[in-house]
Motif scaffolding. Structure first.
Motif, short mmCIF file in Angstrom:
data_model
loop_
_atom_site.label_atom_id
_atom_site.label_comp_id
_atom_site.label_asym_id
_atom_site.label_seq_id
_atom_site.Cartn_x
_atom_site.Cartn_y
_atom_site.Cartn_z
N ASP A 5 48.80 44.42 77.83
CA ASP A 5 49.13 44.46 79.26
C ASP A 5 50.46 45.19 79.46
O ASP A 5 50.48 46.25 80.02
CB ASP A 5 49.20 43.06 79.86
N GLU A 68 46.29 41.06 78.04
CA GLU A 68 45.47 40.66 79.18
C GLU A 68 44.31 39.79 78.69
O GLU A 68 43.69 40.09 77.68
CB GLU A 68 44.91 41.88 79.91
N THR A 112 48.34 37.23 80.09
CA THR A 112 48.38 37.38 81.54
C THR A 112 46.97 37.71 82.03
O THR A 112 46.13 38.18 81.28
CB THR A 112 49.36 38.49 81.96
N ASP A 113 46.76 37.39 83.30
CA ASP A 113 45.48 37.75 83.93
C ASP A 113 45.76 38.37 85.30
O ASP A 113 46.93 38.49 85.69
CB ASP A 113 44.54 36.54 84.02
N TYR A 114 44.72 38.76 85.96
CA TYR A 114 44.85 39.36 87.29
C TYR A 114 44.10 38.52 88.31
O TYR A 114 43.49 39.05 89.23
CB TYR A 114 44.40 40.82 87.26
#
Length: 116
Positions: A5, A68, A112-114
């Motif tokens: 990411d 990610e 982390t993500d979105y």
């Protein structure tokens, strides 16, 4: 882990760091959040950026690689079940969720993500 990411680098002097990454290395600015003490630079056409973190705002910052994942909260639970100790609970960021941990050698990593 889906992909890289971002790469976080702590800096002592943000103006000097921005001059180095922007002018000397010729990287293009991806974003700047001066109030948050961060500036990001693109590396070619890659989505992951180098994000500078001002030590004045982040005194405990270490060089960090984020990966990610689909859903931080799910992966957080899965990794904790395997014995991984996180530095904090998952936390909100501008683009979704994140959580950080260290490998057995002291290298800082994060997920982390979105999912906004």
């Amino acid at each position: 882990m889906k992909t890289y990411d971002n790469f976080f680098l702590p800096v002592e002097d943000m103006a000097q760091a921005k001059a180095f990454y922007g002018e000397v290395l010729g990287l293009k600015t991806k974003f700047e959040f001066p109030d948050s003490g961060m500036a990001a630079y693109r590396v070619g056409q890659e989505e992951p950026a180098i994000i500078l973190k001002d030590r004045k705002k982040f005194p405990d910052a270490k060089p960090t690689i984020w990966f990610e994942v689909e859903d931080v909260r799910t992966v957080y639970r899965q990794l904790r079940e395997k014995g991984l100790v996180f530095l904090s609970e998952p936390f909100r960021i501008r683009t979704g969720w994140a959580a950080e941990f260290e490998d057995p050698f002291g290298n800082r990593l994060g997920i982390t993500d979105y999912l906004t």
